[in-house]
Enzyme design. Sequence first.
Site, PDB file in Angstrom:
ATOM      1  N   HIS A 171      -4.784   5.156  -2.621  1.00 23.38           N
ATOM      2  CA  HIS A 171      -5.972   6.004  -2.779  1.00 23.38           C
ATOM      3  C   HIS A 171      -5.529   7.340  -3.353  1.00 23.38           C
ATOM      4  CE1 HIS A 171      -7.340   3.131   0.303  1.00 23.38           C
ATOM      5  NE2 HIS A 171      -8.526   3.310  -0.254  1.00 23.38           N
ATOM      6  N   TYR A 198       0.843  -1.189   0.000  1.00 21.07           N
ATOM      7  CA  TYR A 198       0.000   0.000   0.000  1.00 21.07           C
ATOM      8  C   TYR A 198       0.881   1.242   0.000  1.00 21.07           C
ATOM      9  CZ  TYR A 198      -3.405   3.511   1.403  1.00 21.07           C
ATOM     10  OH  TYR A 198      -4.192   4.634   1.457  1.00 21.07           O
TER      11      TYR A 198
END
Length: 184
Positions: free
Chosen positions: A112, A73
């Site tokens: 994101h 991530y």
Amino acid sequence: MTRNSIELGDVTPHNIKQLKKLNTVVFPVSYNDKFYVDVLEAGELAKLAYYNDIVVGAVCCRIDTTENQRRLYIMTLGCLSPYRRLGIGTVMFEHIMNFAEKDGNFDSIFLHVQINNDGAIEFYKKFEFEIVDTKEQYYKRIEPADAHVLQKALRRTAPNSNSSANNTTANSNSRSKARQFTFV
């Protein structure tokens, strides 16, 4: 004629304040103290980017083991605006890709991105990321509050395998082995 150099350096207790300042300038969200404590323990997954010996960017990642997958991530990857389009973001991203490839046990890399951040979306699409989801109200204190989830699928490496059947078996085996270890 001078040659411009881009180098990556470790995040340490001595330069963590530079990372904090950089993040406040580059990103519209603020990060809590736990974020920075985790970054100090992230090793190769957290780097400062230097352009001619000046801190101009940073990348911070963590290993995510949710949804029965092992994924990398990208928490932050950013560069001061005057230094964009000089290859600094690419150097940071390639460092993360090299880490993932050397490890060989990641299903994907994801992050994101605020839905109106066209520059970031285009940057990641260059590296074969795809928008796989949109999270409504992902951000709490910024507008727009929605975020795209961008993801790049990775192929796990399986030693001594030549067929797709062997890859599937080896990948299942590496997946279960990967869960036995604790990663920072």
